[in-house]
Design a protein around this motif. Sequence first.
Motif, PDB file in Angstrom:
ATOM      1  N   LYS A  14       0.862  -0.635   0.003  1.00 15.38           N
ATOM      2  CA  LYS A  14       0.005  -0.062   0.066  1.00 15.38           C
ATOM      3  C   LYS A  14       0.790   0.884   0.145  1.00 15.38           C
ATOM      4  CE  LYS A  14      -4.222   2.089   1.898  1.00 15.38           C
ATOM      5  NZ  LYS A  14      -5.263   1.881   3.345  1.00 15.38           N
ATOM      6  N   LYS A  15       2.182   0.889   0.777  1.00 16.32           N
ATOM      7  CA  LYS A  15       2.502   2.188   0.067  1.00 16.32           C
ATOM      8  C   LYS A  15       3.236   2.593  -0.267  1.00 16.32           C
ATOM      9  CE  LYS A  15       4.724   2.548   5.727  1.00 16.32           C
ATOM     10  NZ  LYS A  15       5.944   1.782   6.458  1.00 16.32           N
ATOM     11  N   PHE A  21       1.482   7.101  -7.144  1.00 13.88           N
ATOM     12  CA  PHE A  21       1.001   7.727  -7.068  1.00 13.88           C
ATOM     13  C   PHE A  21       0.876   8.994  -7.031  1.00 13.88           C
ATOM     14  CE2 PHE A  21      -2.062   4.154  -7.825  1.00 13.88           C
ATOM     15  CZ  PHE A  21      -2.469   4.182  -9.524  1.00 13.88           C
ATOM     16  N   ALA A  22       1.890   9.319  -6.056  1.00 13.60           N
ATOM     17  CA  ALA A  22       2.382  10.703  -5.670  1.00 13.60           C
ATOM     18  C   ALA A  22       3.650  10.984  -6.399  1.00 13.60           C
ATOM     19  CB  ALA A  22       2.863  10.764  -4.000  1.00 13.60           C
ATOM     20  N   GLU A  23       4.512   9.817  -6.793  1.00  9.78           N
ATOM     21  CA  GLU A  23       5.599  11.053  -7.130  1.00  9.78           C
ATOM     22  C   GLU A  23       5.965  10.034  -8.658  1.00  9.78           C
ATOM     23  OE1 GLU A  23       9.009   9.090  -4.861  1.00  9.78           O
ATOM     24  OE2 GLU A  23       7.349  10.086  -3.020  1.00  9.78           O
ATOM     25  N   CYS A  39      12.506   1.765  -8.120  1.00 10.32           N
ATOM     26  CA  CYS A  39      12.876   1.675  -6.828  1.00 10.32           C
ATOM     27  C   CYS A  39      13.446   0.452  -6.698  1.00 10.32           C
ATOM     28  CB  CYS A  39      11.107   1.882  -5.793  1.00 10.32           C
ATOM     29  SG  CYS A  39      10.348   0.773  -6.853  1.00 10.32           S
ATOM     30  N   GLN A  40      13.492   0.160  -5.552  1.00 12.65           N
ATOM     31  CA  GLN A  40      14.559  -0.688  -4.988  1.00 12.65           C
ATOM     32  C   GLN A  40      13.361  -2.065  -5.112  1.00 12.65           C
ATOM     33  OE1 GLN A  40      17.491  -1.534  -6.295  1.00 12.65           O
ATOM     34  NE2 GLN A  40      17.448   0.642  -6.803  1.00 12.65           N
ATOM     35  N   PHE A  41      13.757  -3.552  -4.852  1.00 13.17           N
ATOM     36  CA  PHE A  41      13.380  -4.137  -4.158  1.00 13.17           C
ATOM     37  C   PHE A  41      13.871  -5.015  -3.250  1.00 13.17           C
ATOM     38  CE2 PHE A  41      10.745  -3.500  -8.709  1.00 13.17           C
ATOM     39  CZ  PHE A  41       9.580  -3.164  -7.229  1.00 13.17           C
TER      40      PHE A  41
END
Length: 125
Positions: A14-15, A21-23, A39-41
Amino acid sequence: MSFTFSKKEKLKSKKRIEQLFAEGKSVSAYPLRLVFMPCQFEENTLAQTGISVSKRHFKLAVDRNRIKRLMREAYRLNKATYFNNLSQPYAFMILYIGKDKPKFDYIEKRMQLLFEKFRSHISEK
């Protein structure tokens, strides 16, 4: 990347979805829209993907689930072609923004166009 869509490739945090959607940036190929962000997973995956269909346009869950199933299949079949040579991992959210029920071949063509737009967008930078 194989022709599978495993659990570790699904975007469920969720984060991370809120951050996306924000960035995140987006590209569109009507009736699809792709929101993406590098992003990193924790897992060794090149992409995590979420699929969404608006409840506003499709009131019946049967219709929403059918469209999501078609979108997942189109993604699964085309992801190896477009995402094998990504330089960094990405989080994706693919949204269906149309108002009519699509056929699979239409979704697949639009998905390919969407991925082409994504590739050209990240190669510009």
